[in-house]
Every structure is written in structure tokens, then in C-alpha cells.
Write an enzyme that holds these catalytic residues in place. Sequence first.
Site, PDB file in Angstrom:
ATOM      1  N   LYS A 291     -10.855   3.165  -4.803  1.00 22.45           N
ATOM      2  CA  LYS A 291     -10.343   2.644  -3.544  1.00 22.45           C
ATOM      3  C   LYS A 291     -11.273   2.962  -2.375  1.00 22.45           C
ATOM      4  O   LYS A 291     -11.312   2.230  -1.381  1.00 22.45           O
ATOM      5  CB  LYS A 291      -8.941   3.213  -3.281  1.00 22.45           C
ATOM      6  CG  LYS A 291      -7.907   2.718  -4.290  1.00 22.45           C
ATOM      7  CD  LYS A 291      -6.515   3.164  -3.933  1.00 22.45           C
ATOM      8  CE  LYS A 291      -5.493   2.603  -4.923  1.00 22.45           C
ATOM      9  NZ  LYS A 291      -4.111   2.968  -4.580  1.00 22.45           N
ATOM     10  N   LYS A 372      -7.214  -4.348 -14.386  1.00 27.46           N
ATOM     11  CA  LYS A 372      -5.773  -4.522 -14.515  1.00 27.46           C
ATOM     12  C   LYS A 372      -5.266  -5.530 -13.487  1.00 27.46           C
ATOM     13  O   LYS A 372      -5.898  -5.775 -12.446  1.00 27.46           O
ATOM     14  CB  LYS A 372      -5.052  -3.184 -14.337  1.00 27.46           C
ATOM     15  CG  LYS A 372      -5.041  -2.661 -12.914  1.00 27.46           C
ATOM     16  CD  LYS A 372      -4.157  -1.432 -12.800  1.00 27.46           C
ATOM     17  CE  LYS A 372      -4.040  -0.980 -11.342  1.00 27.46           C
ATOM     18  NZ  LYS A 372      -3.118   0.162 -11.200  1.00 27.46           N
ATOM     19  N   LYS A 375      -1.924  -6.808  -7.141  1.00 27.35           N
ATOM     20  CA  LYS A 375      -1.611  -7.669  -6.003  1.00 27.35           C
ATOM     21  C   LYS A 375      -2.789  -7.795  -5.049  1.00 27.35           C
ATOM     22  O   LYS A 375      -2.893  -8.779  -4.307  1.00 27.35           O
ATOM     23  CB  LYS A 375      -0.409  -7.097  -5.254  1.00 27.35           C
ATOM     24  CG  LYS A 375       0.886  -7.138  -6.022  1.00 27.35           C
ATOM     25  CD  LYS A 375       1.544  -8.490  -5.969  1.00 27.35           C
ATOM     26  CE  LYS A 375       2.070  -8.774  -4.590  1.00 27.35           C
ATOM     27  NZ  LYS A 375       2.865 -10.021  -4.546  1.00 27.35           N
TER      28      LYS A 375
END
Length: 506
Positions: A291, A372, A375
Site C-alpha cells: 500500500k 486478488k 475494490k
Amino acid sequence: MLCLRCWTMRSASAWAFGQTGADRGQIAAFGGVLRRLTLVSMTGRAEATLRISPWKSCRGQGQAAGRMQGWRRPRMGRAAERRRSKGTLQAMQEPWKPRSDDLHSHKCQSQCRRQRRPFPVTAPHQRPLPQRACGTCADPAALLPRVPPPRLFLPAFAMATPSGLIRALHRGTLGQNVVVDRIFSGIQPTGTPHLGNYLGAIQNWVNLQEECSSVLYSIMDLHSLTMPKEPAVLRQNILDTTAAILACGIDPKKCLLFRQSLVPEHAELAWILGCLTNVPRLLRLPQWKMKRASQNSEGTVGLLTYPVLQAADILLYKSTRVPVGEDQVLHLELAQDIAQHFNKKYGEFFPVPKAILSTTKKIKSLRDPSAKMSKSDPQKLATVNIADSPDEIVLKFRKAVTDFTSEVTYEPAARPGVSNLVSIHAAVTGLSIKEVLHQATGLDTAHYKMVVAESVIQKFAPIRNEIKKLQEDKSHLVKVLEDGAEKAKELAAPIYQEIRRLVGFQ
């Protein structure tokens, strides 16, 4: 039958018998109306079972007033029998007949020694013989044995009513050493959950709420701040996520569904636990590296320390089991290490939570099988939402990445795209991988994509309709989250107060 009209047994928790034979036993009972008790000898062996009726009096019952099932008073010697009956042969030969002046007389002790009662003497065996009295006319306070108190602490409200005991079990306040089986999990409010969220987490949540009596599910709005969002978007995402969870089968009557930010103890405990966690451990977590790269290598403090907040979410309720995905196993291991570190420094307090791993394989992106489903994926065709229309679902599966081989096989390493479709088909239908491959015999990948799409449409059709109904009633969604937060505060408050005492805040 044993009379309770002249005994005040609601306040007495235990009493002991006399010195002779099997009389040296102890009957322990929970406070309340006593119906069935067990006579236990000093060696711990069950001697007999005693049935008690609180509605019948000993008046006029004769020898049946002290009847016990499966037990006989051992025969005493002549000297002991003579001392018991004060040497009167008439009392030894004739059965005792209750009289109104004998039942509650002030001279009960002498009458008890003079009369031959069918029930053995019930005063504590530590007392001398002249002070013994029968159970009919003895003072209830004198019937309490001189035994150490039980280790299990029962609060006053738990002794008052059965519902109070149930609340004590749910709160985990039956004693510090008692561990209540409790499940905790959460989901970030990113809007309507996608296919991976449903198969990997929500579907498992629905099953767990039927298996465990204490289950907590949280909308993790504090965690969502690690990825910047507009306030209006965040508010709508919280409601959409709540509606989707309820539509999937989560029942607020069987579990606690609440919003994380409505329970301030989460953030307060995260600070305490953060002071016990070293920075290098957080820097090694793969989620921080991934991230941080998405934020142009400018990761925030919240992004670095949110695994500590996850640990606080779990430990605040003394959770024992946590449903997690494969990507969250390292974060749960951090929570386990923090719990052990806290217990080592301040004493045994937190149970070490264990992971509940989903049997469903990780759902991959339809456009990139190496990642994976998420959203936050910039490609709109990569993620299937549970509220998507049938046309949208068909389009996304038709554009799913596979390979040049038309045969349907399950080889995650060699053929990740087709294997991802097989995993989705098996998870949606509840079939095994072998059964799915057997059904796909003779189909090429293009036709198989439509088979998988049709299975997903049938699975999500009732859920999609329920989501639309719940989204129209926003006040109901807000009330569900607020009611769940109030109940969560009741669970968290006593635990957090004890944490404050342990660390020295009070």
C-alpha cells in the site's frame, strides 16, 4: 420429599450433614429454587440423589418427609443409637409423628435429639453433638458448612435471575480466569462487497453466527481512513456495506453488528498496545510495502500502525477466534504476539486468539489472476460486485483472462485464469473441485465462462433484491449499527477498565 417451607434455602448455597457414615457428605447447590441435588462423600464419590419439592410441606408427611433415593443411612451401633434417642426404647421402636408444636418450637434442639427423625441431622459436623439440630427447625444460617468459597465468581446480577447469568456469560464477567468463546471479525466500508468478500468472509460469518453464542462483526470505518475518501462517500459506503451484510444473512439478533468508531475504546486500546509494539516489526509486514507503493512511497502513520488497531479490535473483547483470509494471517500473528507481550508484562489477561481460515480459495482478479480481487482495482471489469446486474456479471466473466488452451482444468500454477474460474464455480455452487471439473467435461473455456456467470447470477439474485430494499430504509441501517454499538460498549467497558487498572491509569 423434603420440606422447604420451614427452610430458607434460597439464600443458602451449600450445607453439610453430620458425622456418621455417609452423613459426612456435602451438598452444593446453586442459589435459587432447589429441585435435584447430589450427595457427595468426602472422597468425592456420588452417594445419592436427593429430590426436593418446594411446594409440599413436611406436615403430615411422616417418614416420607426425609425420603432419599438410592441411599440408606448406615446402621449405627447401640451406643450411638442410644445417644441419638436419649436411651428411650419407645423412641427407638416407634416412628416419629410430626406435631404442630414440634415443627417450629423454640426447644427444637432437645426435641430433635429426643425424637427419631427419618432424615439425618443436618448441622455442620464441626459442631459438638449437643448443638446439632434437624433440618426442619434449624436456623438456615447454621446450616452453612465451613468450606472455602468457590473459585468461580458470580456477580450479584447473575445470581438474581437466569437472564442475568446469561448476560454474565456473554460479557465474559464470570471471572478473570474464565474464557468465553468469542468470535470477532470486521470489514472495511468500501461500499457493496465484491465476490471475493462474500466467498472469503461474509459467507463464513453467516455460518459462524449459528455455531457460537458470542459473535461480533464490525464495520471498520477507522481502518478505511488509511485510504483517503470524501466524507460523503464514506458515509454512503458505511450504509451500503451494512445493507449488503444484512442481505447476505447476518442476523443482529444472533450477533453484534456495529460501527467501529462508535466504540472509542478501540482507538484508546490501540495506543496502549502501540506502545508495546516495535517499529521494525510493522515495517516487515507485506501490506505496508504494497500500500505504501500505491501511495507513491509516502505511507502515512495510520497505514503503518493500522495492524496495531486490528490487534486492539480483537483483544478489546477478549476474542478467542478470528476469521481471517490468507493475506491477514500475519496481522493476526502480530495480535497474538502483542497479547503474549501484554500478559508477560502485566499478568495473564488476554486470551491468545486463534485463526479461522476459510476453506474457499482466494478469489483472484478476473483481469489479472496473479492479484486478488479488490475494490481498489482500477480496471472495472476485474471485480464482480454482489449487487451487479446480470448483464454486468456476464460481461465481466466474458472478458475474464484465461489462456489459449480450451480444456477446463485446475492447475493454479500453470493456468491461474482458468483455475480461478473453477474456484469461483465451486465456491458458489458448494461443490468440490472434482465435481466441478466433471460437470465441465467437454466444455471449452468460452462456454465455461457463461456457466460460471450463470451460477453467480443465481447465487446473488435474492441478495441483490434484498440490498435494494434495505438501502431504501436508511434509518433502519443506522439503528442497527447504533444498537450494536451500545451492546459492544457494554462488553468492552469492563474489560478496558481492567486494562486501565493494569497499566496504572487508575
